[in-house]
Enzyme design. Structure first.
Site, mmCIF file in Angstrom:
data_model
loop_
_atom_site.group_PDB
_atom_site.id
_atom_site.type_symbol
_atom_site.label_atom_id
_atom_site.label_comp_id
_atom_site.label_asym_id
_atom_site.label_seq_id
_atom_site.Cartn_x
_atom_site.Cartn_y
_atom_site.Cartn_z
ATOM 1 N N GLN A 7 7.339 37.526 10.727
ATOM 2 C CA GLN A 7 8.494 37.564 11.186
ATOM 3 C C GLN A 7 9.499 36.372 11.509
ATOM 4 O OE1 GLN A 7 10.523 40.306 15.006
ATOM 5 N NE2 GLN A 7 8.759 40.512 14.580
ATOM 6 N N GLU A 57 3.845 37.286 18.321
ATOM 7 C CA GLU A 57 4.993 37.817 19.224
ATOM 8 C C GLU A 57 4.482 37.963 20.756
ATOM 9 O OE1 GLU A 57 8.143 38.949 21.099
ATOM 10 O OE2 GLU A 57 8.302 38.546 18.782
ATOM 11 N N ASP A 59 9.288 36.124 18.130
ATOM 12 C CA ASP A 59 9.251 35.904 16.585
ATOM 13 C C ASP A 59 10.856 35.733 16.229
ATOM 14 O OD1 ASP A 59 6.647 35.756 15.712
ATOM 15 O OD2 ASP A 59 6.433 37.971 15.705
ATOM 16 N N GLY A 103 20.574 37.578 38.479
ATOM 17 C CA GLY A 103 21.745 36.972 38.848
ATOM 18 C C GLY A 103 22.502 37.001 40.121
ATOM 19 N N GLY A 104 23.545 36.656 40.064
ATOM 20 C CA GLY A 104 24.210 36.970 41.299
ATOM 21 C C GLY A 104 25.176 38.302 41.477
#
Length: 415
Positions: free
Chosen positions: A17, A139, A168, A247-248
């Site tokens: 892959q 993977e 991959d 996040g914010g």
């Protein structure tokens, strides 16, 4: 109209892959990708996870579009001469063998430079230089050593790998960027170079926000946007954050109408600060817009669990698509959890070429992922994957071999 990579010839020594993802992307942009395979067997994924007996698997076909296949016995002395001729004619060699395999074949960097000093040799490896550089990586291993698994899942459960193939395919995308960058530099220097994309490095690049959070945690001992705040505990390392956005803009996955029977009847909902008043109006909690306990992002952080529970009471009265339509009408960011079946049947993705139907001579018609990167002057046409060795004679003729020489090489078992 030409293609972006017209005139670039890729010698593709990749399999499974990570490497094929890279070379398929280059082929979509117009490069001539010549895939070298073992006679009688080829890329191992031709037979892995087959759904039709004795037919190339979807695993193979969906990673090897727009390529040509040649079969060469690399252990045969005459086969090695064919490979040397290919190296002299190609611009890039791409490989994702186990560490040291290319050297054992007799094609060290020094030997390749002797044959073609302009050759770019691009490699996917599990690790970069260091104590683990000789280890094989797949993977899920890449997801674990790159920091993804330790930060994925819920706090009361084990580490979890993601369904996205960030080890991959993610590394293949990184390698493709390295190759086109090296090709650009070659236009000024005239020299080839080595390009390395380590899977651990690629996963970490995609997990950079967690490295950010590790440093924040070491300084403050707490991260208020994580669900462990305010009642949970933080250890020394970044914890698993469930469905928090990282996040914010606090977000969470919420149930929608029909969730009892449909495992994908959910929506991702973000409580973005600029539209907080609109959120309050939509869910019938208008008073929260001015209540000091809810009116500001800082005030909301320790109450996120309560807030999302209230929002979920509203989303459970709507299907995920009804909720999305209403929320988008107010510029409230959200997204339905789409199943692979829904994605496969989505007309807009067919129209843009993100999902493509391809016809194969032995498999018939099947769906595949198209080029995710759209260039206005280099449109992508996805063509089928090659049959094993389908283009051996064609490529040999391009190298200058006569019909008699090709026949002799075949008799000798070199091709």
């Amino acid at each position: 109209m030409g293609k972006a990579l017209d005139g670039v010839r890729i010698l593709d020594f990749t399999h499974v892959q990570s490497g094929p993802t890279c070379t398929q992307l280059l082929a979509w942009f117009g490069a001539d990708v010549i895939k070298v395979e073992r006679a009688g067997a080829g890329d191992i994924t031709r037979e892995q996870l087959r759904d039709i007996p004795d037919v190339d698997s979807l695993y193979f076909t969906m990673l090897n579009h727009n390529k040509r296949s040649v079969t060469i016995d690399t252990k045969n002395p005459e086969g090695k001469l064919v490979l040397e001729a290919l190296i002299q004619k190609c611009d890039v060699l791409v490989e994702n063998f186990a560490p040291g395999a290319l050297d054992r074949m007799g094609f060290t960097w020094e030997r390749i430079q002797e044959l073609n000093p302009k050759m770019i040799v691009a490699s996917v490896k599990g690790f970069g230089p260091g104590p683990y550089e000789d280890c094989k990586v797949y993977e899920n291993v890449a997801q674990c050593v790159g920091g993804s698994a330790s930060t994925t899942g819920f706090d009361d459960g084990p580490p979890v790998v993601t369904g996205a193939q960030i080890g991959d395919s993610g590394t293949g995308l990184h390698l493709a960027l390295g190759i086109v960058t090296a090709l650009y530099q070659r236009t000024m220097t005239g020299r080839g170079q080595k390009v390395l994309a380590a899977m651990q490095d690629g996963v970490l690049n995609l997990c950079r926000v967690k490295l950010r959070d590790q440093q924040r945690l070491e300084r403050t001992g707490v991260m208020k946007e994580y669900p462990q705040y305010p009642n949970g505990t933080f250890g020394e390392a970044v914890p698993r954050a469930g469905n928090a956005s990282g996040g914010g803009q606090p977000g969470w996955i919420l149930k929608c109408k029909g969730w009892e029977a449909d495992p994908n009847a959910y929506i991702y909902f973000i409580t973005q600060a600029p539209v907080w008043a609109k959120i309050c109006n939509v869910i019938g909690k208008e008073e929260w817009a001015t209540d000091p306990d809810y009116a500001t992002p800082a005030a909301r952080l320790p109450r996120l669990k309560e807030i999302f529970a209230e929002i979920e009471r509203w989303t459970m009265s709507k299907t995920k698509f009804e909720a999305m339509e209403i929320l988008n009408g107010h510029d409230i960011p959200c997204g339905p959890i789409l199943s692979m079946k829904e994605i496969a049947e989505e007309p807009s993705l067919r129209k843009t070429g993100t999902i493509v139907e391809v016809d194969h001579p032995t498999r018939g018609k099947y769906l595949t992922v198209g080029n995710p990167i759209k260039l206005s002057d280099s449109p992508t046409e996805v063509t089928r994957s090659p049959l094993l060795g389908e283009h051996t004679d064609e490529v040999m003729a391009e190298l200058g071999y006569s019909l008699e020489q090709i026949s002799a090489l075949r008799v000798a078992g070199a091709i």
